[in-house]
Design a protein around this motif. Structure first.
Motif, mmCIF file in Angstrom:
data_model
loop_
_atom_site.group_PDB
_atom_site.id
_atom_site.type_symbol
_atom_site.label_atom_id
_atom_site.label_comp_id
_atom_site.label_asym_id
_atom_site.label_seq_id
_atom_site.Cartn_x
_atom_site.Cartn_y
_atom_site.Cartn_z
ATOM 1 N N SER A 48 75.519 94.451 3.611
ATOM 2 C CA SER A 48 76.374 94.426 4.789
ATOM 3 C C SER A 48 75.531 94.062 6.003
ATOM 4 C CB SER A 48 77.008 95.800 5.016
ATOM 5 O OG SER A 48 77.807 96.122 3.905
ATOM 6 N N GLY B 32 76.279 93.821 9.753
ATOM 7 C CA GLY B 32 77.313 94.025 10.756
ATOM 8 C C GLY B 32 78.667 94.049 10.070
ATOM 9 N N SER B 33 79.558 93.145 10.472
ATOM 10 C CA SER B 33 80.899 93.145 9.881
ATOM 11 C C SER B 33 80.994 92.206 8.680
ATOM 12 C CB SER B 33 81.932 92.752 10.933
ATOM 13 O OG SER B 33 81.588 91.495 11.460
ATOM 14 N N THR B 34 79.938 91.412 8.406
ATOM 15 C CA THR B 34 80.011 90.523 7.242
ATOM 16 C C THR B 34 79.356 91.162 6.023
ATOM 17 O OG1 THR B 34 78.129 89.410 8.246
ATOM 18 C CG2 THR B 34 80.175 88.136 8.085
ATOM 19 N N VAL B 35 79.948 90.883 4.873
ATOM 20 C CA VAL B 35 79.403 91.387 3.626
ATOM 21 C C VAL B 35 78.951 90.192 2.798
ATOM 22 C CG1 VAL B 35 79.924 92.635 1.507
ATOM 23 C CG2 VAL B 35 80.917 93.384 3.660
#
Ligand SMILES: Nc1ncnc2c1ncn2[C@@H]1O[C@H](COP(=O)(O)OP(=O)(O)O)[C@@H](O)[C@H]1O
Ligand SMILES: [Mg+2]
Length: 224
Positions: A15, A17-20
């Protein structure tokens, strides 16, 4: 045939931040004791992530990892560190030698970490440095060696503790092609003579073909 390494439905996501990032998307493999494997695939396809999980440097997000029929996916960091130190050998693209230690010390220290006395450790280190053709460089420092010689030291260091298997991430990545082939020939010879399992990552097709079996990787999965 004896299975030394087994992965079942292994996934790994990072992960940021908000991206996986899905680095591994369900990997199943069974590796046989004594074989020489090459993992190939484009950059970013998950090869190093896979090697880190095989080498107990990282745990999968989901799935199971078995070394010699022992489940390692449920071990804690202390137990994983012990397996890495005692049972596994690592070879890196950029050698990772200690610059303030001599060639002999770089190899013998791996044994001293395991509690073996200095004299015995140096004796075994000398034997391995002889095997990789560096008996005339024992008192040199890494900075005084060529790239190929540095990788030979790293090979001796990885093998001196008689590991269950050796993992090599782009072991020829910093070498010219002739030196690279010499290094892989040496690893191949050690693989045959000592019966040690080797798993190497490479993007060089010729280097990959020097092993027994090629595992092709793409987008976090093995291509059949
Ligand atoms: N520690 C990390 N944090 C976040 N993303 C990572 C990390 N390690 C690898 N990745 C991402 O996972 C994917 C696979 O990386 P990697 O296993 O290094 O591929 P390869 O070795 O095949 O080039 C890539 O998209 C990479 O950016
Ligand atoms: Mg990589």
């Amino acid at each position: 045939m004896k299975t030394i390494l087994k992965l079942e439905n292994v996934t790994k996501k990072y992960s940021l931040g908000s991206t996986v990032v899905h680095a591994l998307r369900g990997v199943n493999i069974e590796l046989e004791k004594g074989k020489y494997y090459s993992i190939v695939g484009p950059s970013g396809s998950g090869k190093s992530t896979l090697l880190h999980i095989l080498g107990c440097m990282d745990l999968p997000s989901t799935g199971e990892v078995w070394i010699n029929s022992r489940p390692v996916h449920c071990l804690n960091e202390t137990q994983l560190t012990k397996i890495r130190a005692v049972e596994l050998g690592f070879i890196f693209q950029s050698f990772h030698l200690n610059p303030i230690l001599t060639v002999l010390e770089n190899v013998s220290i791996a044994l001293q970490f395991l509690g073996i006395g200095k004299a015995a450790a140096q004796e075994r280190a000398r034997e391995w440095l002889d095997r990789v053709g560096l008996d005339h460089r024992l008192d040199h420092y890494p900075s005084e060696l060529s790239g190929g010689e540095r990788q030979r030291v790293a090979i001796a260091r990885a093998l001196v503790k008689k590991p269950q298997f050796v993992l090599a991430d782009e072991p020829t990545g910093n070498l010219d092609s002739k030196t690279g082939q010499e290094i892989i020939s040496l690893l191949r010879k050690i693989n045959r003579e000592a019966g040690v399992t080797i798993v190497q990552v490479t993007h060089d097709r010729e280097i990959a073909e020097m092993g027994d079996e090629i595992i092709s990787f793409r987008d976090g999965r093995i291509l059949q």
